[in-house]
Design an enzyme around this catalytic site. Structure first.
Site, PDB file in Angstrom:
ATOM      1  N   HIS A  47       0.844  -1.181   0.000  1.00 30.69           N
ATOM      2  CA  HIS A  47      -0.107   0.006  -0.016  1.00 30.69           C
ATOM      3  C   HIS A  47       0.782   1.103   0.002  1.00 30.69           C
ATOM      4  CE1 HIS A  47      -3.076   2.975   0.788  1.00 30.69           C
ATOM      5  NE2 HIS A  47      -2.525   3.234   1.958  1.00 30.69           N
ATOM      6  N   HIS A  71       3.593   7.560   4.184  1.00 33.19           N
ATOM      7  CA  HIS A  71       2.446   8.223   4.778  1.00 33.19           C
ATOM      8  C   HIS A  71       1.452   7.734   6.073  1.00 33.19           C
ATOM      9  CE1 HIS A  71      -0.061   5.602   2.141  1.00 33.19           C
ATOM     10  NE2 HIS A  71      -1.011   5.755   2.945  1.00 33.19           N
ATOM     11  N   GLU A  75       1.025   6.769  11.985  1.00 33.12           N
ATOM     12  CA  GLU A  75      -0.476   6.538  12.213  1.00 33.12           C
ATOM     13  C   GLU A  75      -0.315   4.910  12.710  1.00 33.12           C
ATOM     14  OE1 GLU A  75      -3.881   7.633  10.278  1.00 33.12           O
ATOM     15  OE2 GLU A  75      -4.739   7.119  12.160  1.00 33.12           O
ATOM     16  N   ASP A  76       0.471   4.174  11.845  1.00 36.79           N
ATOM     17  CA  ASP A  76       0.101   2.600  11.986  1.00 36.79           C
ATOM     18  C   ASP A  76       1.303   2.081  12.438  1.00 36.79           C
ATOM     19  OD1 ASP A  76      -2.370   2.907  10.893  1.00 36.79           O
ATOM     20  OD2 ASP A  76      -1.681   2.490   8.924  1.00 36.79           O
ATOM     21  N   ASP A 137      -3.566   7.919  -2.032  1.00 35.17           N
ATOM     22  CA  ASP A 137      -3.689   6.606  -0.719  1.00 35.17           C
ATOM     23  C   ASP A 137      -4.974   6.160  -1.110  1.00 35.17           C
ATOM     24  OD1 ASP A 137      -3.540   5.599   1.808  1.00 35.17           O
ATOM     25  OD2 ASP A 137      -5.205   7.226   2.137  1.00 35.17           O
ATOM     26  N   ASP A 258     -20.770  12.068 -26.846  1.00 38.91           N
ATOM     27  CA  ASP A 258     -19.515  12.110 -26.238  1.00 38.91           C
ATOM     28  C   ASP A 258     -18.971  11.051 -25.561  1.00 38.91           C
ATOM     29  OD1 ASP A 258     -20.892  12.767 -24.207  1.00 38.91           O
ATOM     30  OD2 ASP A 258     -19.312  14.156 -23.290  1.00 38.91           O
TER      31      ASP A 258
END
Ligand code: MN
Length: 511
Positions: A47, A71, A75-76, A137, A258
């Site tokens: 990821h 990123h 947090e993780d 993300d 279109d």
């Protein structure tokens, strides 16, 4: 697999030193997430990698790619901010923290106030780059949504369709907007998705063949008139975008011209108009279908000329004319202004905002140089005012002004207040709980006894702040007082208070 070689090859014109940094971030993220798995059973690092890759694919700088790789580490994982700061510097830390902070905004009551939520999102992000990382993300999260527990899928997909895709559109990043829409579409509207897919399939082969023939004819004709340096491509309408159009046209596919379009990229703005004239000279245009988005660009900055012509095969085809700059702008929007160009800039600027701002500048200069013949026109109509202002001066005061300008653009001096169940009410700055109460419902306003902000009782003249969760208590016997009128800020609240005061005043006089 997730190869560092591949990633580096995708980052535009990066230096050796930058490649080294990207490799460091790659190794760091891989190690930090080593024990984690995604719902798919794959290593979590996939990821991180894909997010970085998505950023590289839209031409983002090494800094952005590094921030993309890292990123989720704060947090993780148990990586500390200090470590990031030490290894990768303040700017990267700032970006990662921004992304982490954004992830904490919870979207409830999605069907209401989505516009406010989008604004709230932008306002809380501090830097447009944070949003772009968040979009990159989200793309990977959507690409792997089938592995996420089913009960979560719809919420995530709806959030993507209502918040993230429109955000990408607003920022003019066409590639991300289409991708996010088409990834969410089957989850949010499964039946409609199948139906649209069938329609496209039916039309597919016929159209590509037709477009090829039309394309050949046009290229020949343009060359004869001296426009030779052109690039053409076929563009297929995104499934979700087609769905929305079908809804508007009562699912009559004959009214949609279109689904497929022929895109012609010519060297200059003059060539766009010239080509339009040439094409109309030999193929009759369909009335009411000529759109000059160059003279009148769309609010998100989109520029092109669209026309629909009758072909000699008895069909109609939409043609889109634009320059390479317009094309880049249409696909990458605000991101195209962030594209890393000058190495020198990177070394001199230490302040986060400055780096961002200064990266914009080389692009502007290049823009006007390339279009000397149209310079006057360009400078007044084609460059957004905030960018133009920036190009005029490089000093920091102006840069600060620019950021404020940009924020104002999205934010417009409003604050976003949550109800206890997650709905968002947007109010003018300095609004009070009274304004909030009336915005929720006039009955709540008329009978309010007090207000709690984040669970704490506050006075009625409290100035509400962005992100406050406000709870209003009411009692039936309570009615507005003159004091309220002094506090209220919105015309809506004032109007209700006045009318209530008047009503009771009249009653007194009447008896
Ligand atoms: Mn993530």
């Amino acid at each position: 697999m997730e190869s560092i070689k591949e990633l580096i090859s995708l980052v535009e014109s990066s230096t050796k030193e930058e490649n080294k940094k990207i490799t460091e971030a790659y190794d760091f993220a891989k190690k930090a997430h080593a024990k984690q798995l995604r719902y798919s059973g794959k290593p979590y690092f996939v990821h991180s990698y894909e997010t970085g890759k998505n950023l590289a694919l839209i031409g983002m700088s090494p800094t952005m790619v590094i921030a993309g790789l890292l990123h989720d580490v704060i947090e993780d994982t148990d990586v500390e901010e200090e470590e990031i700061k030490e290894k990768f510097g303040d700017e990267i830390l700032f970006l990662i923290n921004g992304v982490t902070k954004l992830g904490k905004i919870r979207f409830k009551g999605l069907t209401r106030h989505v516009e406010s939520l989008r604004k709230l999102f932008i306002a809380s992000s501090q830097d447009i780059r944070v949003i772009i990382i968040k979009l990159a993300d989200r793309i990977h999260n959507m690409e792997t949504l089938q592995y996420v527990p089913e009960e979560k899928q719809l919420r995530i997909a709806t959030e993507t369709l209502e918040i993230f895709a429109p955000l990408a559109y607003r920022l003019g990043i066409g590639v991300l907007n289409r991708r996010l829409e088409d990834l969410s579409f089957p989850y949010v509207y499964p039946k409609e998705y199948e139906r649209v897919k069938e329609i496209i399939k039916e039309k597919n082969n016929d159209n590509i063949e037709l477009l090829k023939k039309v394309n050949q004819g046009i290229i020949k004709r343009l060359a004869k008139e001296g426009i030779t340096n052109i690039e053409t491509s076929y563009r297929k309408k995104g499934l979700y975008s087609l769905y929305k159009k079908l809804e508007r046209k009562n699912w009559d596919t004959n009214k949609i011209y279109d689904i497929f379009a022929l895109r012609i990229i010519v060297p200059t703005v003059n060539d766009c108009y010239k080509a339009l004239g040439i094409i109309h000279g030999f193929r009759r245009p369909m009335p009411g279908r000529i759109k000059d988005y160059i003279a009148f660009s769309k609010p998100n900055g989109y520029k092109s000329i669209h026309t629909t012509i009758f072909t000699k095969f008895g069909n109609v085809v939409e043609i889109q004319l634009r320059t390479a700059d317009m094309h880049r702008e249409a696909e990458y929007g605000i991101a195209s202004h962030l594209v890393y160009k000058s190495k020198a800039e990177n070394n001199s600027a230490n302040n986060t905002n400055n780096i961002w701002i200064k990266r914009l500048l080389p692009n502007i200069n290049k823009f006007s140089e390339n279009n000397k013949e149209d310079k006057n026109k360009m400078s007044t109509t084609d460059i957004p005012i905030w960018i133009k202002k920036l190009a005029e001066s490089e000093n920091d005061v102006q840069s600060q002004e620019f950021i404020e300008e940009l924020k104002k653009d999205f934010f417009e001096h409003r604050v976003f207040i949550f109800t206890p169940n997650g709905d968002v009410i947007d109010l003018p700055e300095d609004s009070s709980p009274i304004d909030f109460a009336y915005a929720v419902h006039s009955d709540i306003g008329d009978h309010m006894t007090g207000a709690k902000v984040h669970g704490k009782l506050v006075s009625l003249d409290t100035k509400l702040q962005n992100g406050d969760i406000v709870e209003i208590t009411t009692r039936k016997e309570i009615t507005p007082t003159k004091k309220w009128l002094e506090i209220a800020k919105t015309t809506d609240a004032k109007r209700h208070i006045k009318s209530s005061l008047k009503k009771r005043g009249d009653e007194k006089i009447g008896y």
